[in-house]
Motif scaffolding. Structure first.
Motif, mmCIF file in Angstrom:
data_model
loop_
_atom_site.group_PDB
_atom_site.id
_atom_site.type_symbol
_atom_site.label_atom_id
_atom_site.label_comp_id
_atom_site.label_asym_id
_atom_site.label_seq_id
_atom_site.Cartn_x
_atom_site.Cartn_y
_atom_site.Cartn_z
ATOM 1 N N TRP A 1 5.451 -13.488 57.038
ATOM 2 C CA TRP A 1 4.818 -13.856 58.307
ATOM 3 C C TRP A 1 3.333 -14.149 58.117
ATOM 4 O O TRP A 1 2.794 -15.093 58.710
ATOM 5 C CB TRP A 1 5.013 -12.736 59.321
ATOM 6 C CG TRP A 1 6.347 -12.783 59.997
ATOM 7 C CD1 TRP A 1 7.480 -12.110 59.656
ATOM 8 C CD2 TRP A 1 6.684 -13.576 61.143
ATOM 9 N NE1 TRP A 1 8.512 -12.425 60.512
ATOM 10 C CE2 TRP A 1 8.055 -13.320 61.434
ATOM 11 C CE3 TRP A 1 5.977 -14.468 61.951
ATOM 12 C CZ2 TRP A 1 8.717 -13.928 62.505
ATOM 13 C CZ3 TRP A 1 6.635 -15.075 63.016
ATOM 14 C CH2 TRP A 1 7.987 -14.808 63.281
ATOM 15 N N LYS B 1 5.319 -20.642 61.796
ATOM 16 C CA LYS B 1 6.141 -19.459 61.665
ATOM 17 C C LYS B 1 7.008 -19.597 60.408
ATOM 18 O O LYS B 1 7.299 -20.721 59.977
ATOM 19 C CB LYS B 1 7.026 -19.281 62.896
ATOM 20 C CG LYS B 1 6.234 -19.018 64.173
ATOM 21 C CD LYS B 1 7.160 -18.809 65.359
ATOM 22 C CE LYS B 1 6.343 -18.566 66.622
ATOM 23 N NZ LYS B 1 7.216 -18.316 67.816
ATOM 24 N N THR C 1 10.173 -19.976 58.034
ATOM 25 C CA THR C 1 11.476 -20.606 58.226
ATOM 26 C C THR C 1 12.585 -19.561 58.073
ATOM 27 O O THR C 1 12.365 -18.462 57.560
ATOM 28 C CB THR C 1 11.690 -21.715 57.191
ATOM 29 O OG1 THR C 1 11.760 -21.125 55.880
ATOM 30 C CG2 THR C 1 10.545 -22.723 57.229
ATOM 31 N N GLU C 2 13.775 -19.939 58.483
ATOM 32 C CA GLU C 2 14.911 -19.038 58.322
ATOM 33 C C GLU C 2 15.172 -18.742 56.851
ATOM 34 O O GLU C 2 15.552 -17.630 56.483
ATOM 35 C CB GLU C 2 16.160 -19.649 58.966
ATOM 36 C CG GLU C 2 16.118 -19.673 60.483
ATOM 37 C CD GLU C 2 16.056 -18.281 61.094
ATOM 38 O OE1 GLU C 2 16.555 -17.318 60.459
ATOM 39 O OE2 GLU C 2 15.492 -18.140 62.195
ATOM 40 N N GLU D 1 12.877 -18.653 54.479
ATOM 41 C CA GLU D 1 11.847 -17.715 54.043
ATOM 42 C C GLU D 1 12.150 -16.297 54.522
ATOM 43 O O GLU D 1 11.990 -15.326 53.768
ATOM 44 C CB GLU D 1 10.482 -18.165 54.558
ATOM 45 C CG GLU D 1 9.954 -19.409 53.859
ATOM 46 C CD GLU D 1 8.708 -19.958 54.529
ATOM 47 O OE1 GLU D 1 7.847 -20.503 53.810
ATOM 48 O OE2 GLU D 1 8.593 -19.869 55.778
ATOM 49 N N LEU D 2 12.588 -16.184 55.758
ATOM 50 C CA LEU D 2 12.914 -14.858 56.278
ATOM 51 C C LEU D 2 14.112 -14.251 55.563
ATOM 52 O O LEU D 2 14.135 -13.052 55.261
ATOM 53 C CB LEU D 2 13.180 -14.926 57.779
ATOM 54 C CG LEU D 2 11.962 -15.144 58.679
ATOM 55 C CD1 LEU D 2 12.379 -15.197 60.142
ATOM 56 C CD2 LEU D 2 10.922 -14.046 58.467
ATOM 57 N N ALA D 3 15.101 -15.074 55.271
ATOM 58 C CA ALA D 3 16.273 -14.568 54.554
ATOM 59 C C ALA D 3 15.886 -14.079 53.158
ATOM 60 O O ALA D 3 16.377 -13.036 52.692
ATOM 61 C CB ALA D 3 17.341 -15.657 54.460
ATOM 62 N N ARG E 1 14.087 -10.778 53.651
ATOM 63 C CA ARG E 1 15.007 -9.707 54.050
ATOM 64 C C ARG E 1 15.830 -9.193 52.867
ATOM 65 O O ARG E 1 16.192 -8.014 52.816
ATOM 66 C CB ARG E 1 15.960 -10.184 55.150
ATOM 67 C CG ARG E 1 15.341 -10.243 56.529
ATOM 68 C CD ARG E 1 16.419 -10.244 57.617
ATOM 69 N NE ARG E 1 17.461 -11.230 57.380
ATOM 70 C CZ ARG E 1 17.408 -12.496 57.784
ATOM 71 N NH1 ARG E 1 16.357 -12.926 58.451
ATOM 72 N NH2 ARG E 1 18.411 -13.322 57.530
ATOM 73 N N SER F 1 16.187 -7.645 61.141
ATOM 74 C CA SER F 1 16.214 -9.038 61.586
ATOM 75 C C SER F 1 15.075 -9.860 60.997
ATOM 76 O O SER F 1 15.160 -11.084 60.915
ATOM 77 C CB SER F 1 16.137 -9.105 63.113
ATOM 78 O OG SER F 1 14.846 -8.706 63.569
ATOM 79 N N ARG G 1 12.226 -10.091 62.477
ATOM 80 C CA ARG G 1 11.439 -10.571 63.614
ATOM 81 C C ARG G 1 10.924 -9.403 64.450
ATOM 82 O O ARG G 1 11.407 -8.270 64.329
ATOM 83 C CB ARG G 1 12.275 -11.506 64.479
ATOM 84 C CG ARG G 1 12.749 -12.743 63.730
ATOM 85 C CD ARG G 1 13.422 -13.749 64.648
ATOM 86 N NE ARG G 1 13.843 -14.935 63.901
ATOM 87 C CZ ARG G 1 13.038 -15.948 63.628
ATOM 88 N NH1 ARG G 1 11.778 -15.924 64.030
ATOM 89 N NH2 ARG G 1 13.484 -16.992 62.940
#
Length: 331
Positions: free
Chosen positions: A130, A139, A141-142, A144-146, A149, A269, A271
């Motif tokens: 983040w 923000k 990306t999905e 990057e978040l995956a 995580r 999540s 988020r």
């Protein structure tokens, strides 16, 4: 993480104002000598205030408390590249860790297990994702978040007195959600060991001893996350520590008023949880109170109140509309 100073829970002068003025001059009405220490640590301002009949005694006790806080910061801070925690994040292993670092990580594991991952000190890769995206005006990306995580799993952190190990390359820990409470708890125990019977410690979380300078319970003011000058409630300390988390400390949105994306992240999540703006927890343990503010933050107000019952603590949850939802033990 670099959140700003936790201003949302502060010493509410109120009825203690006149006594505080006399105490500031040195001698409190009850014959106690009040002394203070203020210092920078853990990325914030730490403030210790204590009293004793013997000025030299309380000065010595406060100096030892400051030395302890400095030691704990060298173990647990992300703001010091040479800290033990930063070395663990860099190397993936830390041999012969300090007992305090082991103790706080063991507590973190217990909270993680009992909360089913709502609290997780391995969340640092998510926060970093983040932060990087925010620096680029976007923000994450999905994808990057995956990826972040996949590096978050408290069960992959090996904790023992002999060594600390991160189970996956790229993992990193943050103790910003528990270290300040732990520091308050340890400093309070040290002062009590010196015979201090009246004190208030602010390490970003609050730990009281005894009574305020006017011989009344310490009072803490809960400020609105939307306007730190507006007081939502005055909380009377009953000997338990108090910790607070707020969505106003650091936000990732382009609009400063956007409270959807902020530094409190759900480890599961990736988020920010959507329901609450602030959480205050009162518990016997300052470290536990600190960690539980994040656990409570993950759900709705009703879920936070239910969690308080399960953990045997008290909570105040402030929803996004500024409404307070309090458990029954605040007095």
């Amino acid at each position: 993480m670099t959140p700003t100073r936790r201003q949302w829970l502060h010493w509410a002068l109120g009825a203690t104002a006149s006594a505080a003025a006399s105490a500031a001059a040195g001698q409190a009405p009850a014959g106690l000598v009040w002394r203070e220490r203020a210092l920078l640590g853990f990325g914030t301002t730490l403030w210790l205030r204590a009293a004793h009949a013997d000025a030299a005694h309380v000065d010595h006790a406060l100096d030892e408390a400051v030395a302890l806080l400095r030691h704990l910061e060298r173990q647990m801070s992300l703001f010091d590249a040479a800290s033990a925690l930063c070395r663990l994040n860099r190397d993936g292993v830390l041999h012969h860790p300090d007992p305090a670092l082991v103790e706080v990580l063991q507590l973190a594991r217990r909270v993680s297990a009992r909360s089913r991952g709502a609290f997780d000190v391995s969340v640092q890769p998510l926060w970093a994702a983040w932060q990087r995206a925010h620096a680029q005006g976007r923000k994450p990306t999905e994808v990057e978040l995956a990826g972040a995580r996949a590096l978050v799993d408290w069960r992959a952190v090996v904790v023992s007195p002999q060594a600390l190990r991160l189970g996956r390359p790229g993992m990193a820990l943050t103790l910003n959600g528990i270290a300040q409470g732990y520091a308050a708890e340890r400093a309070r125990a040290l002062l009590r060991g010196h015979g201090i019977t009246a004190a208030l410690l602010d390490t970003g979380e609050w730990a009281p001893i005894g009574q305020a300078p006017d011989s009344q319970p310490w009072q803490l003011g809960l400020a609105s996350p939307r306007d730190s000058a507006r007081l939502l409630a005055t909380l009377r300390a009953d000997g338990r520590a108090m910790a607070v988390s707020s969505d106003a400390q650091l936000r990732f949105g382009a609009d400063p008023g956007d409270d959807h994306d902020h530094h409190i992240l759900d480890p599961r999540s990736g988020r920010s949880p959507p329901h609450l703006s602030a959480v205050v927890v009162a518990a016997r343990s300052a470290a536990l109170a600190d960690a539980l503010t994040k656990v409570m933050f993950m759900g709705t107000p009703a879920q936070a109140l239910a969690q308080a019952g399960r953990w045997g603590v008290d909570v105040i949850a402030v929803d996004k509309a500024g409404r307070l939802h309090a458990s029954g033990g605040w007095g």
